[in-house]
Design a protein around this motif. Structure first.
Motif, PDB file in Angstrom:
ATOM      1  N   PHE A  41       0.827  -1.209   0.000  1.00 33.89           N
ATOM      2  CA  PHE A  41       0.000   0.000   0.000  1.00 33.89           C
ATOM      3  C   PHE A  41       0.861   1.260   0.000  1.00 33.89           C
ATOM      4  CE2 PHE A  41      -3.593  -2.622   1.849  1.00 33.89           C
ATOM      5  CZ  PHE A  41      -4.355  -2.538   0.698  1.00 33.89           C
ATOM      6  N   ILE A  42       1.950   1.246   0.733  1.00 35.09           N
ATOM      7  CA  ILE A  42       2.842   2.411   0.761  1.00 35.09           C
ATOM      8  C   ILE A  42       3.456   2.641  -0.620  1.00 35.09           C
ATOM      9  CG2 ILE A  42       5.031   3.265   1.686  1.00 35.09           C
ATOM     10  CD1 ILE A  42       4.249   1.987   4.359  1.00 35.09           C
ATOM     11  N   ILE A  43       3.850   1.580  -1.295  1.00 35.54           N
ATOM     12  CA  ILE A  43       4.472   1.714  -2.612  1.00 35.54           C
ATOM     13  C   ILE A  43       3.475   2.204  -3.652  1.00 35.54           C
ATOM     14  CG2 ILE A  43       5.505   0.384  -4.502  1.00 35.54           C
ATOM     15  CD1 ILE A  43       6.898  -1.299  -2.397  1.00 35.54           C
ATOM     16  N   THR A  44       2.238   1.757  -3.579  1.00 31.03           N
ATOM     17  CA  THR A  44       1.269   2.098  -4.618  1.00 31.03           C
ATOM     18  C   THR A  44       0.566   3.429  -4.397  1.00 31.03           C
ATOM     19  OG1 THR A  44      -0.439   0.819  -3.481  1.00 31.03           O
ATOM     20  CG2 THR A  44       0.825  -0.312  -5.201  1.00 31.03           C
ATOM     21  N   ILE A  45       0.809   4.110  -3.300  1.00 34.24           N
ATOM     22  CA  ILE A  45       0.213   5.439  -3.088  1.00 34.24           C
ATOM     23  C   ILE A  45       0.845   6.395  -4.094  1.00 34.24           C
ATOM     24  CG2 ILE A  45       0.085   7.389  -1.498  1.00 34.24           C
ATOM     25  CD1 ILE A  45      -0.004   5.420   0.795  1.00 34.24           C
ATOM     26  N   PRO A  46       0.040   7.123  -4.846  1.00 36.49           N
ATOM     27  CA  PRO A  46       0.631   8.033  -5.841  1.00 36.49           C
ATOM     28  C   PRO A  46       1.371   9.188  -5.171  1.00 36.49           C
ATOM     29  CG  PRO A  46      -1.732   8.345  -5.711  1.00 36.49           C
ATOM     30  CD  PRO A  46      -1.407   7.159  -4.860  1.00 36.49           C
ATOM     31  N   ILE A  47       2.476   9.562  -5.796  1.00 34.66           N
ATOM     32  CA  ILE A  47       3.280  10.661  -5.274  1.00 34.66           C
ATOM     33  C   ILE A  47       2.574  11.965  -5.630  1.00 34.66           C
ATOM     34  CG2 ILE A  47       5.508  11.804  -5.444  1.00 34.66           C
ATOM     35  CD1 ILE A  47       6.702   9.106  -6.189  1.00 34.66           C
ATOM     36  N   GLN A  48       2.521  12.876  -4.693  1.00 32.99           N
ATOM     37  CA  GLN A  48       1.878  14.155  -4.962  1.00 32.99           C
ATOM     38  C   GLN A  48       2.738  14.943  -5.927  1.00 32.99           C
ATOM     39  OE1 GLN A  48       1.334  16.106  -1.258  1.00 32.99           O
ATOM     40  NE2 GLN A  48      -0.347  14.818  -0.616  1.00 32.99           N
ATOM     41  N   THR A  49       2.105  15.477  -6.948  1.00 28.07           N
ATOM     42  CA  THR A  49       2.841  16.284  -7.913  1.00 28.07           C
ATOM     43  C   THR A  49       2.702  17.744  -7.524  1.00 28.07           C
ATOM     44  OG1 THR A  49       0.894  16.366  -9.313  1.00 28.07           O
ATOM     45  CG2 THR A  49       2.490  14.637  -9.784  1.00 28.07           C
ATOM     46  N   HIS A  50       3.789  18.447  -7.666  1.00 32.39           N
ATOM     47  CA  HIS A  50       3.800  19.862  -7.345  1.00 32.39           C
ATOM     48  C   HIS A  50       3.746  20.647  -8.645  1.00 32.39           C
ATOM     49  CE1 HIS A  50       4.703  19.071  -3.153  1.00 32.39           C
ATOM     50  NE2 HIS A  50       5.601  18.188  -3.556  1.00 32.39           N
ATOM     51  N   ALA A  51       2.854  21.577  -8.741  1.00 36.74           N
ATOM     52  CA  ALA A  51       2.708  22.396  -9.938  1.00 36.74           C
ATOM     53  C   ALA A  51       3.597  23.626  -9.815  1.00 36.74           C
ATOM     54  CB  ALA A  51       1.265  22.816 -10.126  1.00 36.74           C
ATOM     55  N   VAL A  52       4.280  23.922 -10.896  1.00 34.97           N
ATOM     56  CA  VAL A  52       5.101  25.115 -10.961  1.00 34.97           C
ATOM     57  C   VAL A  52       4.459  26.051 -11.971  1.00 34.97           C
ATOM     58  CG1 VAL A  52       7.373  26.038 -11.521  1.00 34.97           C
ATOM     59  CG2 VAL A  52       7.170  23.808 -10.407  1.00 34.97           C
ATOM     60  N   LYS A  53       4.093  27.239 -11.517  1.00 33.54           N
ATOM     61  CA  LYS A  53       3.453  28.191 -12.413  1.00 33.54           C
ATOM     62  C   LYS A  53       4.519  28.879 -13.246  1.00 33.54           C
ATOM     63  CE  LYS A  53      -0.597  28.999  -9.604  1.00 33.54           C
ATOM     64  NZ  LYS A  53      -1.495  29.977  -9.004  1.00 33.54           N
ATOM     65  N   VAL A  54       4.299  28.898 -14.554  1.00 31.57           N
ATOM     66  CA  VAL A  54       5.228  29.514 -15.487  1.00 31.57           C
ATOM     67  C   VAL A  54       4.467  30.558 -16.286  1.00 31.57           C
ATOM     68  CG1 VAL A  54       6.759  29.104 -17.430  1.00 31.57           C
ATOM     69  CG2 VAL A  54       6.558  27.399 -15.632  1.00 31.57           C
ATOM     70  N   ASP A  55       5.008  31.766 -16.335  1.00 27.44           N
ATOM     71  CA  ASP A  55       4.406  32.807 -17.153  1.00 27.44           C
ATOM     72  C   ASP A  55       4.943  32.658 -18.569  1.00 27.44           C
ATOM     73  OD1 ASP A  55       3.013  33.855 -15.008  1.00 27.44           O
ATOM     74  OD2 ASP A  55       4.678  35.152 -14.419  1.00 27.44           O
ATOM     75  N   LEU A  56       4.080  32.229 -19.471  1.00 28.88           N
ATOM     76  CA  LEU A  56       4.479  32.032 -20.854  1.00 28.88           C
ATOM     77  C   LEU A  56       4.280  33.323 -21.635  1.00 28.88           C
ATOM     78  CD1 LEU A  56       2.911  28.521 -21.471  1.00 28.88           C
ATOM     79  CD2 LEU A  56       5.285  29.073 -21.020  1.00 28.88           C
ATOM     80  N   PRO A  57       5.148  33.585 -22.607  1.00 31.12           N
ATOM     81  CA  PRO A  57       4.986  34.803 -23.391  1.00 31.12           C
ATOM     82  C   PRO A  57       3.762  34.712 -24.292  1.00 31.12           C
ATOM     83  CG  PRO A  57       6.759  33.481 -24.269  1.00 31.12           C
ATOM     84  CD  PRO A  57       6.323  32.826 -22.999  1.00 31.12           C
ATOM     85  N   VAL A  58       3.162  35.863 -24.530  1.00 26.72           N
ATOM     86  CA  VAL A  58       2.000  35.935 -25.400  1.00 26.72           C
ATOM     87  C   VAL A  58       2.486  36.054 -26.831  1.00 26.72           C
ATOM     88  CG1 VAL A  58      -0.064  37.262 -25.945  1.00 26.72           C
ATOM     89  CG2 VAL A  58       0.676  37.024 -23.577  1.00 26.72           C
ATOM     90  N   ASN A  59       1.911  35.262 -27.709  1.00 30.37           N
ATOM     91  CA  ASN A  59       2.323  35.258 -29.103  1.00 30.37           C
ATOM     92  C   ASN A  59       1.733  36.485 -29.803  1.00 30.37           C
ATOM     93  OD1 ASN A  59       3.583  34.356 -31.348  1.00 30.37           O
ATOM     94  ND2 ASN A  59       2.167  32.689 -31.771  1.00 30.37           N
ATOM     95  N   SER A  60       2.590  37.237 -30.472  1.00 29.00           N
ATOM     96  CA  SER A  60       2.113  38.406 -31.202  1.00 29.00           C
ATOM     97  C   SER A  60       2.650  38.365 -32.622  1.00 29.00           C
ATOM     98  CB  SER A  60       2.549  39.691 -30.499  1.00 29.00           C
ATOM     99  OG  SER A  60       3.952  39.823 -30.561  1.00 29.00           O
ATOM    100  N   LYS A  61       1.971  39.060 -33.521  1.00 28.88           N
ATOM    101  CA  LYS A  61       2.380  39.046 -34.920  1.00 28.88           C
ATOM    102  C   LYS A  61       3.582  39.940 -35.171  1.00 28.88           C
ATOM    103  CE  LYS A  61      -2.139  37.808 -36.514  1.00 28.88           C
ATOM    104  NZ  LYS A  61      -3.224  37.987 -37.425  1.00 28.88           N
ATOM    105  N   THR A  62       3.851  40.883 -34.289  1.00 29.72           N
ATOM    106  CA  THR A  62       5.010  41.752 -34.468  1.00 29.72           C
ATOM    107  C   THR A  62       6.300  41.098 -33.997  1.00 29.72           C
ATOM    108  OG1 THR A  62       4.647  42.770 -32.306  1.00 29.72           O
ATOM    109  CG2 THR A  62       3.592  43.825 -34.217  1.00 29.72           C
ATOM    110  N   ASN A  63       6.207  40.079 -33.186  1.00 31.44           N
ATOM    111  CA  ASN A  63       7.378  39.383 -32.673  1.00 31.44           C
ATOM    112  C   ASN A  63       7.779  38.277 -33.647  1.00 31.44           C
ATOM    113  OD1 ASN A  63       9.421  38.422 -31.096  1.00 31.44           O
ATOM    114  ND2 ASN A  63       8.090  37.493 -29.565  1.00 31.44           N
ATOM    115  N   THR A  64       8.656  38.580 -34.570  1.00 28.91           N
ATOM    116  CA  THR A  64       9.099  37.584 -35.547  1.00 28.91           C
ATOM    117  C   THR A  64      10.432  37.010 -35.102  1.00 28.91           C
ATOM    118  OG1 THR A  64      10.184  39.296 -36.858  1.00 28.91           O
ATOM    119  CG2 THR A  64       7.911  38.721 -37.447  1.00 28.91           C
ATOM    120  N   PRO A  65      10.594  35.726 -35.161  1.00 26.19           N
ATOM    121  CA  PRO A  65      11.863  35.129 -34.753  1.00 26.19           C
ATOM    122  C   PRO A  65      12.966  35.484 -35.736  1.00 26.19           C
ATOM    123  CG  PRO A  65      10.412  33.466 -35.656  1.00 26.19           C
ATOM    124  CD  PRO A  65       9.627  34.733 -35.579  1.00 26.19           C
TER     125      PRO A  65
END
Length: 141
Positions: free
Chosen positions: A32-56
């Motif tokens: 039972f100890i082995i099969t208990i799922p490990i708690q996942t920790h969420a990391v918040k990431v601020d992703l850039p907003v895609n714009s048409k003026t930002n050309t690679p």
């Protein structure tokens, strides 16, 4: 001093052997100890907003990655971080035909930084990689 396991008159023993029961319970507890799922920790990431003026700034023929003495990584002359460099490398990998990648570290750049950037390039599986500036060391050996 003599010990007796039971009475001689044919009566059953009143004690129950609990050792196998304890063994089974310990095995179940461990399972039972082995099969208990490990708690996942969420990391918040601020992703850039895609714009048409930002050309690679990815060239379809050749691109240049440079490292200066201070450890600043540049992509075609513009400073980038490792995540942006990986995104640019992924974009070049998707192009057909794949553009050449020229790698030019400064002679006084730190080896650890050069090694980190080479590892990023290797993980991106770039097919055409060239080292620029090695000809200045031709007569040193």
């Amino acid at each position: 001093m003599a010990m007796s396991a039971g009475s001689d008159d044919g009566e059953p023993m009143m004690d129950m052997n609990t050792t196998p029961l304890i063994d089974v319970m310990l095995v179940l507890l461990i399972m039972f100890i082995i099969t208990i799922p490990i708690q996942t920790h969420a990391v918040k990431v601020d992703l850039p907003v895609n714009s048409k003026t930002n050309t690679p700034i990815v060239n379809s023929e050749k691109n240049k990655v440079g490292i200066d003495a201070a450890g600043t990584v540049t992509w075609n002359g513009a400073p980038v971080d490792e995540v942006t460099l990986r995104q640019y490398l992924d974009q070049t990998k998707a192009m057909n035909p794949e553009p050449e990648l020229h790698f030019q570290p400064a002679p006084d750049a730190k080896y650890a930084k050069v090694d980190e950037i080479l590892a990023v390039i290797k993980r991106s599986a770039v097919g055409k990689l060239g080292f620029i500036g090695n000809e200045q060391y031709r007569n040193d050996f």
